[in-house]
Write an enzyme that holds these catalytic residues in place. Structure first.
Site, PDB file in Angstrom:
ATOM      1  N   LYS A  22     -34.535 -56.529   8.046  1.00 57.23           N
ATOM      2  CA  LYS A  22     -34.950 -55.298   7.346  1.00 57.23           C
ATOM      3  C   LYS A  22     -35.850 -54.467   8.254  1.00 57.23           C
ATOM      4  O   LYS A  22     -35.656 -53.246   8.382  1.00 57.23           O
ATOM      5  CB  LYS A  22     -35.720 -55.651   6.075  1.00 57.23           C
ATOM      6  CG  LYS A  22     -36.452 -54.472   5.445  1.00 57.23           C
ATOM      7  CD  LYS A  22     -37.242 -54.823   4.206  1.00 57.23           C
ATOM      8  CE  LYS A  22     -38.611 -55.334   4.492  1.00 57.23           C
ATOM      9  NZ  LYS A  22     -39.642 -54.299   4.780  1.00 57.23           N
ATOM     10  N   ASN A  23     -36.794 -55.102   8.924  1.00 60.02           N
ATOM     11  CA  ASN A  23     -37.784 -54.351   9.707  1.00 60.02           C
ATOM     12  C   ASN A  23     -37.266 -53.917  11.067  1.00 60.02           C
ATOM     13  O   ASN A  23     -37.972 -53.251  11.812  1.00 60.02           O
ATOM     14  CB  ASN A  23     -39.075 -55.162   9.839  1.00 60.02           C
ATOM     15  CG  ASN A  23     -39.765 -55.283   8.490  1.00 60.02           C
ATOM     16  OD1 ASN A  23     -39.407 -54.591   7.538  1.00 60.02           O
ATOM     17  ND2 ASN A  23     -40.736 -56.174   8.403  1.00 60.02           N
ATOM     18  N   CYS A 117     -49.921 -49.177  -0.181  1.00 60.57           N
ATOM     19  CA  CYS A 117     -49.228 -50.071  -1.123  1.00 60.57           C
ATOM     20  C   CYS A 117     -50.204 -51.181  -1.472  1.00 60.57           C
ATOM     21  O   CYS A 117     -51.368 -51.147  -1.097  1.00 60.57           O
ATOM     22  CB  CYS A 117     -47.951 -50.595  -0.476  1.00 60.57           C
ATOM     23  SG  CYS A 117     -48.301 -51.671   0.900  1.00 60.57           S
ATOM     24  N   ARG A 122     -52.547 -48.625   4.613  1.00 55.08           N
ATOM     25  CA  ARG A 122     -51.410 -48.286   5.493  1.00 55.08           C
ATOM     26  C   ARG A 122     -51.577 -46.881   6.098  1.00 55.08           C
ATOM     27  O   ARG A 122     -50.771 -45.993   5.890  1.00 55.08           O
ATOM     28  CB  ARG A 122     -50.092 -48.367   4.731  1.00 55.08           C
ATOM     29  CG  ARG A 122     -49.875 -49.599   3.887  1.00 55.08           C
ATOM     30  CD  ARG A 122     -49.714 -50.892   4.642  1.00 55.08           C
ATOM     31  NE  ARG A 122     -48.529 -51.011   5.433  1.00 55.08           N
ATOM     32  CZ  ARG A 122     -47.362 -51.496   5.001  1.00 55.08           C
ATOM     33  NH1 ARG A 122     -47.248 -51.854   3.752  1.00 55.08           N
ATOM     34  NH2 ARG A 122     -46.320 -51.587   5.798  1.00 55.08           N
ATOM     35  N   ILE A 124     -51.779 -43.716   8.913  1.00 60.72           N
ATOM     36  CA  ILE A 124     -50.811 -43.290   9.935  1.00 60.72           C
ATOM     37  C   ILE A 124     -51.517 -42.609  11.113  1.00 60.72           C
ATOM     38  O   ILE A 124     -50.887 -41.916  11.920  1.00 60.72           O
ATOM     39  CB  ILE A 124     -49.778 -42.307   9.339  1.00 60.72           C
ATOM     40  CG1 ILE A 124     -50.496 -41.131   8.656  1.00 60.72           C
ATOM     41  CG2 ILE A 124     -48.840 -43.013   8.373  1.00 60.72           C
ATOM     42  CD1 ILE A 124     -49.596 -39.961   8.354  1.00 60.72           C
ATOM     43  N   ASP A 125     -52.815 -42.833  11.223  1.00 58.25           N
ATOM     44  CA  ASP A 125     -53.583 -42.139  12.276  1.00 58.25           C
ATOM     45  C   ASP A 125     -53.051 -42.425  13.682  1.00 58.25           C
ATOM     46  O   ASP A 125     -53.063 -41.534  14.550  1.00 58.25           O
ATOM     47  CB  ASP A 125     -55.066 -42.518  12.179  1.00 58.25           C
ATOM     48  CG  ASP A 125     -55.278 -44.037  12.258  1.00 58.25           C
ATOM     49  OD1 ASP A 125     -54.618 -44.760  11.492  1.00 58.25           O
ATOM     50  OD2 ASP A 125     -56.053 -44.484  13.110  1.00 58.25           O
ATOM     51  N   ASP A 308     -46.289 -61.424   7.562  1.00 59.48           N
ATOM     52  CA  ASP A 308     -45.293 -61.420   6.474  1.00 59.48           C
ATOM     53  C   ASP A 308     -44.954 -62.827   5.998  1.00 59.48           C
ATOM     54  O   ASP A 308     -44.325 -62.975   4.945  1.00 59.48           O
ATOM     55  CB  ASP A 308     -44.007 -60.709   6.931  1.00 59.48           C
ATOM     56  CG  ASP A 308     -44.247 -59.230   7.172  1.00 59.48           C
ATOM     57  OD1 ASP A 308     -43.401 -58.592   7.814  1.00 59.48           O
ATOM     58  OD2 ASP A 308     -45.314 -58.725   6.751  1.00 59.48           O
ATOM     59  N   ARG A 400     -35.856 -55.607  -2.781  1.00 60.40           N
ATOM     60  CA  ARG A 400     -35.755 -54.520  -1.801  1.00 60.40           C
ATOM     61  C   ARG A 400     -35.731 -55.061  -0.371  1.00 60.40           C
ATOM     62  O   ARG A 400     -35.347 -54.370   0.558  1.00 60.40           O
ATOM     63  CB  ARG A 400     -36.875 -53.505  -1.957  1.00 60.40           C
ATOM     64  CG  ARG A 400     -38.286 -54.050  -1.863  1.00 60.40           C
ATOM     65  CD  ARG A 400     -39.294 -52.916  -1.845  1.00 60.40           C
ATOM     66  NE  ARG A 400     -39.467 -52.448  -0.486  1.00 60.40           N
ATOM     67  CZ  ARG A 400     -40.563 -52.736   0.235  1.00 60.40           C
ATOM     68  NH1 ARG A 400     -41.538 -53.429  -0.292  1.00 60.40           N
ATOM     69  NH2 ARG A 400     -40.668 -52.330   1.486  1.00 60.40           N
TER      70      ARG A 400
HETATM   71  C1  EPZ Z   1     -44.436 -53.200   9.783  1.00 62.32           C
HETATM   72  O1  EPZ Z   1     -45.237 -52.371   8.964  1.00 62.32           O
HETATM   73  C2  EPZ Z   1     -43.546 -53.973   8.827  1.00 62.32           C
HETATM   74  N1  EPZ Z   1     -42.713 -53.034   8.078  1.00 62.32           N
HETATM   75  C3  EPZ Z   1     -44.419 -54.799   7.876  1.00 62.32           C
HETATM   76  O2  EPZ Z   1     -43.533 -55.566   7.060  1.00 62.32           O
HETATM   77  C4  EPZ Z   1     -45.266 -55.759   8.714  1.00 62.32           C
HETATM   78  O3  EPZ Z   1     -46.107 -56.492   7.858  1.00 62.32           O
HETATM   79  C5  EPZ Z   1     -46.109 -54.952   9.715  1.00 62.32           C
HETATM   80  O4  EPZ Z   1     -45.234 -54.143  10.527  1.00 62.32           O
HETATM   81  C6  EPZ Z   1     -46.928 -55.849  10.627  1.00 62.32           C
HETATM   82  O5  EPZ Z   1     -46.095 -56.726  11.314  1.00 62.32           O
HETATM   83  C7  EPZ Z   1     -41.645 -52.485   8.670  1.00 62.32           C
HETATM   84  O6  EPZ Z   1     -41.373 -52.712   9.843  1.00 62.32           O
HETATM   85  C8  EPZ Z   1     -40.818 -51.542   7.837  1.00 62.32           C
HETATM   86  P1  EPZ Z   1     -48.438 -51.742  11.294  1.00 62.32           P
HETATM   87  P2  EPZ Z   1     -46.155 -51.226   9.646  1.00 62.32           P
HETATM   88  O7  EPZ Z   1     -48.387 -50.293  11.566  1.00 62.32           O
HETATM   89  O8  EPZ Z   1     -45.438 -50.639  10.823  1.00 62.32           O
HETATM   90  C9  EPZ Z   1     -52.946 -50.574  10.742  1.00 62.32           C
HETATM   91  C10 EPZ Z   1     -42.697 -56.487   5.076  1.00 62.32           C
HETATM   92  O9  EPZ Z   1     -43.161 -57.281   4.235  1.00 62.32           O
HETATM   93  N2  EPZ Z   1     -52.529 -49.215  11.132  1.00 62.32           N
HETATM   94  O10 EPZ Z   1     -48.230 -52.702  12.431  1.00 62.32           O
HETATM   95  O11 EPZ Z   1     -46.639 -50.318   8.600  1.00 62.32           O
HETATM   96  C11 EPZ Z   1     -52.479 -50.877   9.322  1.00 62.32           C
HETATM   97  O12 EPZ Z   1     -53.408 -50.389   8.394  1.00 62.32           O
HETATM   98  C12 EPZ Z   1     -43.583 -55.386   5.625  1.00 62.32           C
HETATM   99  O13 EPZ Z   1     -41.528 -56.518   5.526  1.00 62.32           O
HETATM  100  C13 EPZ Z   1     -53.504 -48.256  11.374  1.00 62.32           C
HETATM  101  O14 EPZ Z   1     -54.699 -48.536  11.271  1.00 62.32           O
HETATM  102  O15 EPZ Z   1     -47.375 -52.122  10.168  1.00 62.32           O
HETATM  103  C14 EPZ Z   1     -52.412 -52.369   9.293  1.00 62.32           C
HETATM  104  O16 EPZ Z   1     -53.693 -52.887   9.006  1.00 62.32           O
HETATM  105  C15 EPZ Z   1     -44.990 -55.418   5.054  1.00 62.32           C
HETATM  106  N3  EPZ Z   1     -53.125 -47.004  11.724  1.00 62.32           N
HETATM  107  C16 EPZ Z   1     -52.046 -52.728  10.734  1.00 62.32           C
HETATM  108  O17 EPZ Z   1     -52.262 -51.548  11.518  1.00 62.32           O
HETATM  109  C17 EPZ Z   1     -51.804 -46.667  11.857  1.00 62.32           C
HETATM  110  O18 EPZ Z   1     -51.513 -45.496  12.210  1.00 62.32           O
HETATM  111  C18 EPZ Z   1     -50.586 -53.145  10.914  1.00 62.32           C
HETATM  112  O19 EPZ Z   1     -49.790 -52.063  10.530  1.00 62.32           O
HETATM  113  C19 EPZ Z   1     -50.821 -47.648  11.609  1.00 62.32           C
HETATM  114  C20 EPZ Z   1     -51.205 -48.916  11.244  1.00 62.32           C
END
Ligand code: EPZ
Length: 421
Positions: A22-23, A117, A122, A124-125, A308, A400
């Site tokens: 999925k990811n 969520c 989550r 996006i900075d 995860d 999902r």
């Molecule tokens: C991906 O989410 C996965 N989703 C998540 O899987 C997974 O848990 C996560 O990576 C970590 O491995 C998909 O790929 C669709 P991140 P993502 O950006 O990209 C912080 C599942 O269950 N952060 O690596 O959103 C954020 O707050 C899902 O399949 C910032 O601070 O994860 C978090 O604490 C859940 N600023 C950490 O980084 C940003 O701009 C990890 O987030 C972006 C993220």
């Protein structure tokens, strides 16, 4: 409302085939917006999240066709719209991954802020830091994010990610492939899904190097062409079924696995006494040979222990002898499943970023909810080991992200039933 009824099961036994990740497939589908020619993606899992991404690509003007089961053809012959539909984006935060390709291809993109969520805010900075580094102007207005490339187009740059964010690394890679000059992403995420995306982009004619390390270099090119790509197997689904074998003390053969991608899970299960063996036909997980014992886990960005798998692994730790500590370092609120496991008789105490699991619990079936995608998998696993019936509601979270979830478990002998209440 649909629910799952889970009875004490096992030991689970038999063969399970892992679906495409999925990811990985979600960023791959977003990347298919980049070339004007047709892209074909194979081994696409039949998931609600994939259908949402299909709807988003279609709403932007792409043509998305399911050529045969698990094969998607995506083409963007004409003009792409550059505003992603709010109603669609709010259904899945990974929709934000269309931002990079839209910015690269059309020079501007407007996407509704992806909501947080249950597992965290989550933010996006880091995505926006990357777009700004490439020269884009970012306008935040009425809860939407708009990015506009300079007149001459995006310009390659260096960007350091304060956290190795998976999504930010993916979005910036996709924005950079058509920029003029070279982009370097430092402290990049190293997940296998990043490598899968880089491989797909390079098949289109991009020049991405270093994916899978903490430094990814993207040399901008002027043109990309269509490509064919098969999605990597889902390492999180793999881990979920490894834990299903472990929690029921069963013996399962898991096929379509990349052993390298699940090394931390194999290592931690072996520490508990579970046998994990890679053979030509797949990976055997054998948990019925001896008394299993507890171990500690700490989630980290890849190649560390995957966040995860934290909740499914915790369900397993609740059933083995001995105390264990589970530390969650990636998300700030990823222990919602603890209350549900405790209702089933587990003894888990949360304090800050760690959960102390007493272990050796005799779990009892209960009415529980899937608090999120992986928390839902965790309570189902617990239900397989619990006396009596566990009734799981809010199962849309589970469906999902796991293809044929119930059928795959039943194929291993699990007593699990999906009912419409
Ligand atoms: C991906 O989410 C996965 N989703 C998540 O899987 C997974 O848990 C996560 O990576 C970590 O491995 C998909 O790929 C669709 P991140 P993502 O950006 O990209 C912080 C599942 O269950 N952060 O690596 O959103 C954020 O707050 C899902 O399949 C910032 O601070 O994860 C978090 O604490 C859940 N600023 C950490 O980084 C940003 O701009 C990890 O987030 C972006 C993220």
């Amino acid at each position: 409302m649909a629910k799952l009824l889970v009875q004490k099961s096992g030991p689970l036994n038999g063969i399970v085939d892992i679906s495409g990740a999925k990811n990985a497939v979600l960023p791959l589908m977003a990347a298919a917006l980049l070339p004007e020619e047709t892209c074909t993606i194979d081994d696409v899992p039949a998931l609600q999240d994939v259908r949402v991404m299909e709807d988003i690509l279609t709403s932007l003007g792409a043509k998305v066709e399911q050529k045969e089961p698990h094969v998607l053809e995506i083409s963007v012959p004409g003009e792409l719209a550059n505003v992603a539909d709010y109603e669609l984006v709010k259904r899945m935060r990974a929709s934000f991954l269309v931002m990079g390709p839209l910015l690269a291809r059309t020079g501007s993109a407007k996407v509704h802020m992806p909501g947080g969520c249950t597992i965290g805010a989550r933010p996006i900075d880091l995505h926006l830091k990357g777009f700004r580094a490439l020269g884009a102007e970012i306008i935040m207005r009425d809860y939407s994010v708009e990015a506009r490339a300079p007149r001459g187009g995006l310009v390659g740059a260096s960007v350091y990610l304060d956290f190795p964010s998976v999504g930010a690394t993916e979005n910036i890679m996709m924005a950079a492939v058509l920029a003029s000059g070279t982009t370097t992403i430092e402290n990049a995420a190293e997940e296998p899904e990043i490598v899968d995306l880089a491989n797909f982009l390079n098949k289109m004619g991009a020049r991405v190097k270093g994916a899978g390390t903490d430094t990814v270099k993207i040399e901008g090119v002027r043109h990309l062409h269509g490509a064919y790509h098969t999605v990597i197997p889902d390492r999180i689904e793999t881990g979920t079924f490894m834990l299903a074998a472990a929690i029921t003390r069963g013996e399962v053969l898991i096929r379509n696995v990349v052993p390298d991608h699940i090394k931390p899970i194999s290592a931690k299960l072996r520490e508990c006494g579970v046998i994990v063996e890679v053979a030509d036909e797949g990976m055997y997980v054998v948990a019925d040979r001896k008394e299993l014992t507890a171990t500690d886990i700490k989630t980290l960005p890849y190649p560390g222990f995957p966040t995860d798998i934290q909740s499914p692994f915790m369900a397993f730790l609740a059933t083995v002898k001995g105390p264990s500590t589970v530390i969650e370092t990636v998300f700030e609120n990823r222990f919602m499943h603890v209350a549900e496991l405790n209702r089933m008789g587990a003894d888990i105490k949360v304090s800050g970023d760690r959960a102390l699991v007493k272990g050796g619990a005799r779990l009892e079936g209960a009415q529980v909810i899937a608090t999120d995608l992986r928390g839902g998998a965790a309570v189902v696993l617990a239900g397989l080991a619990a006396e009596g019936t566990t009734e799981v509601s809010e199962i849309y979270h589970i469906e999902r992200g796991y293809e044929n979830f119930v059928e795959k478990f039943r194929g291993l002998g699990a007593n699990i039933l999906r009912i419409n209440d």
